[in-house]
Design a protein around this motif. Structure first.
Motif, mmCIF file in Angstrom:
data_model
loop_
_atom_site.group_PDB
_atom_site.id
_atom_site.type_symbol
_atom_site.label_atom_id
_atom_site.label_comp_id
_atom_site.label_asym_id
_atom_site.label_seq_id
_atom_site.Cartn_x
_atom_site.Cartn_y
_atom_site.Cartn_z
ATOM 1 N N LEU A 193 67.916 12.034 40.989
ATOM 2 C CA LEU A 193 67.960 11.913 42.079
ATOM 3 C C LEU A 193 67.216 13.257 43.518
ATOM 4 O O LEU A 193 67.716 14.113 43.010
ATOM 5 N N LEU A 194 66.320 12.823 44.019
ATOM 6 C CA LEU A 194 66.108 13.957 44.565
ATOM 7 C C LEU A 194 66.392 14.053 46.009
ATOM 8 O O LEU A 194 67.051 13.432 46.726
ATOM 9 N N LYS A 195 66.611 15.423 46.235
ATOM 10 C CA LYS A 195 67.384 15.044 47.870
ATOM 11 C C LYS A 195 66.476 14.059 49.104
ATOM 12 O O LYS A 195 67.200 13.878 50.518
ATOM 13 N N ASP A 196 65.333 14.387 48.506
ATOM 14 C CA ASP A 196 64.638 13.506 49.981
ATOM 15 C C ASP A 196 64.775 11.861 49.550
ATOM 16 O O ASP A 196 64.080 10.967 49.649
ATOM 17 N N ASN A 197 65.922 12.023 48.668
ATOM 18 C CA ASN A 197 65.626 9.979 48.279
ATOM 19 C C ASN A 197 64.420 9.137 47.507
ATOM 20 O O ASN A 197 65.294 8.529 46.684
ATOM 21 N N ARG A 198 63.547 10.122 46.982
ATOM 22 C CA ARG A 198 63.706 9.839 45.737
ATOM 23 C C ARG A 198 64.027 9.857 44.749
ATOM 24 O O ARG A 198 64.231 10.631 44.176
ATOM 25 N N VAL A 199 63.707 8.545 43.835
ATOM 26 C CA VAL A 199 64.297 9.083 42.463
ATOM 27 C C VAL A 199 63.218 8.693 41.152
ATOM 28 O O VAL A 199 62.013 7.900 41.003
ATOM 29 N N LEU A 200 63.119 10.118 40.239
ATOM 30 C CA LEU A 200 62.340 10.020 38.967
ATOM 31 C C LEU A 200 62.935 9.102 37.807
ATOM 32 O O LEU A 200 63.809 9.736 38.002
ATOM 33 N N LEU A 240 67.506 24.850 37.293
ATOM 34 C CA LEU A 240 67.015 23.802 36.815
ATOM 35 C C LEU A 240 65.654 23.308 37.531
ATOM 36 O O LEU A 240 65.267 21.826 37.611
ATOM 37 N N ASN A 241 64.630 24.268 37.169
ATOM 38 C CA ASN A 241 63.425 23.724 37.143
ATOM 39 C C ASN A 241 63.396 23.143 35.978
ATOM 40 O O ASN A 241 63.782 23.191 34.826
ATOM 41 N N MET A 242 62.379 21.893 36.054
ATOM 42 C CA MET A 242 61.702 20.387 34.908
ATOM 43 C C MET A 242 60.689 20.476 35.387
ATOM 44 O O MET A 242 59.911 20.527 36.249
ATOM 45 N N VAL A 243 60.264 20.217 34.014
ATOM 46 C CA VAL A 243 59.308 20.030 33.517
ATOM 47 C C VAL A 243 59.749 18.455 32.955
ATOM 48 O O VAL A 243 60.435 18.276 31.898
ATOM 49 N N ILE A 244 58.911 17.106 32.948
ATOM 50 C CA ILE A 244 59.323 15.672 32.979
ATOM 51 C C ILE A 244 58.120 14.644 32.741
ATOM 52 O O ILE A 244 56.829 15.341 33.600
ATOM 53 N N GLU A 245 58.000 14.120 31.745
ATOM 54 C CA GLU A 245 56.422 13.882 31.083
ATOM 55 C C GLU A 245 57.024 12.240 31.681
ATOM 56 O O GLU A 245 57.758 11.764 31.584
ATOM 57 N N ASN A 246 55.769 11.520 31.617
ATOM 58 C CA ASN A 246 55.470 9.908 31.496
ATOM 59 C C ASN A 246 56.305 9.489 32.756
ATOM 60 O O ASN A 246 56.814 8.626 33.165
ATOM 61 N N THR A 247 56.582 10.342 34.081
ATOM 62 C CA THR A 247 57.251 10.365 35.797
ATOM 63 C C THR A 247 56.944 9.012 36.047
ATOM 64 O O THR A 247 55.467 9.120 36.055
ATOM 65 N N GLU A 248 57.761 8.608 36.351
ATOM 66 C CA GLU A 248 57.537 7.105 36.840
ATOM 67 C C GLU A 248 58.747 7.427 38.843
ATOM 68 O O GLU A 248 59.770 7.307 38.195
ATOM 69 N N GLU A 249 57.768 7.193 39.803
ATOM 70 C CA GLU A 249 58.698 7.596 41.173
ATOM 71 C C GLU A 249 59.300 6.042 41.366
ATOM 72 O O GLU A 249 57.998 5.144 41.063
ATOM 73 N N THR A 250 60.020 5.642 41.285
ATOM 74 C CA THR A 250 60.642 4.206 41.941
ATOM 75 C C THR A 250 61.062 4.051 44.002
ATOM 76 O O THR A 250 62.277 5.107 43.784
ATOM 77 N N ASN A 251 60.591 3.358 44.327
ATOM 78 C CA ASN A 251 61.018 3.542 46.058
ATOM 79 C C ASN A 251 61.227 1.896 45.999
ATOM 80 O O ASN A 251 59.956 1.555 46.573
ATOM 81 N N GLY A 252 62.502 1.555 46.295
ATOM 82 C CA GLY A 252 62.443 -0.002 46.453
ATOM 83 C C GLY A 252 61.874 -0.777 45.227
ATOM 84 O O GLY A 252 61.939 -0.571 44.500
ATOM 85 N N ASP A 253 60.430 -1.545 45.382
ATOM 86 C CA ASP A 253 60.222 -1.866 44.593
ATOM 87 C C ASP A 253 58.993 -1.755 43.591
ATOM 88 O O ASP A 253 58.715 -1.717 42.809
ATOM 89 N N GLN A 254 58.116 -0.161 44.550
ATOM 90 C CA GLN A 254 57.001 0.242 44.076
ATOM 91 C C GLN A 254 57.320 0.864 42.846
ATOM 92 O O GLN A 254 58.912 1.960 43.224
ATOM 93 N N VAL A 255 56.364 0.891 41.800
ATOM 94 C CA VAL A 255 56.529 2.023 41.210
ATOM 95 C C VAL A 255 55.126 3.541 40.717
ATOM 96 O O VAL A 255 54.146 2.132 40.875
ATOM 97 N N LYS A 256 55.537 4.521 41.406
ATOM 98 C CA LYS A 256 54.553 4.790 40.597
ATOM 99 C C LYS A 256 54.426 6.334 39.877
ATOM 100 O O LYS A 256 55.473 7.026 39.392
#
Lengths: 70, 70, 70, 70, 70, 70, 70
Positions: B17-24, B35-51
């Protein structure tokens, strides 16, 4: 480890999300420990609009995330 | 102790969960003391949309919380 | 002294108020000097809704206050 | 000198104004150099409503001001 | 590396984006490690309006990005 | 030099502007390097309303400016 | 280099832009490494209104930019 991925991304294209929601794309030329970065051929995407910014020195604490382009 | 749980989560799926409310969501590849991180195969969920974002370097100070997926 | 109360709360239930007004409840598993915390069986209460989050690593600088449950 | 007044306020009632405008009252049990505090018998006043919070560990950087009650 | 590009930009024109969305243009005279900068012949552009500010000492933590003009 | 003026203002009346726009007036009793301050006989002015706050420990990072009263 | 321009501005008039958009003008009496400043004969300009503030100790982290008057 995050910095070592950044190291591998030098001279490659990256996409940057900033805290003010702007998205920048360009070639990563360099960075330092604070995630200050130099980006070349920078383009700012804002919805449909693209603005060419050329070379940009970016202050690290405005950066949310960095996506190396493949 | 928070960092040791993060250590155990390397190469596993995490939800962020990010400060701007995005969920990755993606696979945690690495992190550092900030707590800098490297994430692979990242998907951002914003309501129903997945990016799909692919590999992302995330600046630690934008992170609210990290949930290891089980 | 605040950290020593936190030490006594390990393995006990705590309630956390975050800066974004979310309330989390769960079992405190560990913490560090920055008040980064690991919480298990975490539940987020938002008005009437309860969301089960499982294990959560929480970044300390998003925390307003911690209430040990008795 | 601010910390020495805080020292004299231990085991006494204090009123706290937080950055999110909440007002907390309770007995100051302890504090550290970052103004992290432990408050007992904490009550949150929000207009006319009073909410009993019991013991609270408060993160110092959410505090605007501390008023020792006399 | 970001600072070395800044070093090359001394006595040249730069464009600055500030956190409050103001855009400043002028000649970079000097800087320090915090990205505090001295800018001469500074002009602030706000839509169509241009305001001449002369010499400005800028606090680094208000800066989002610096674009050397070519 | 800013701290030496503060030193001269001890036991004198000061007016404080806080980041949340509140204005406090009172007698400066003490301060530390972070501009944490102890103010006595504090009055908060909010338009026409005056609220007596008595003794207040103020966290320095909420302070915008300090005006010694003459 | 930014601080050396500030040094040359001591006892001269400066104009300050603060983060809350207020503009202050006055004589710079002193400063420290955090850009805390002492300003004398301070006037706050807010559109058409001018408010005389006298001597002001200003916390550096509220400052956006400093313009020496010539």
């Amino acid at each position: 480890m995050p910095l070592s991925l950044l190291e591998k991304s030098v001279n490659k294209k990256v996409s940057l999300l900033l805290k003010d929601n702007r998205v920048l794309e360009g070639t990563l030329i360099g960075y330092d420990d604070y995630l200050n970065m130099v980006i070349e051929n920078t383009e700012e995407t804002n919805g449909d609009q693209v603005k060419r910014l050329g070379t940009v020195i970016l202050r690290g604490n405005n950066v949310v995330s960095i996506t190396p382009q493949s």
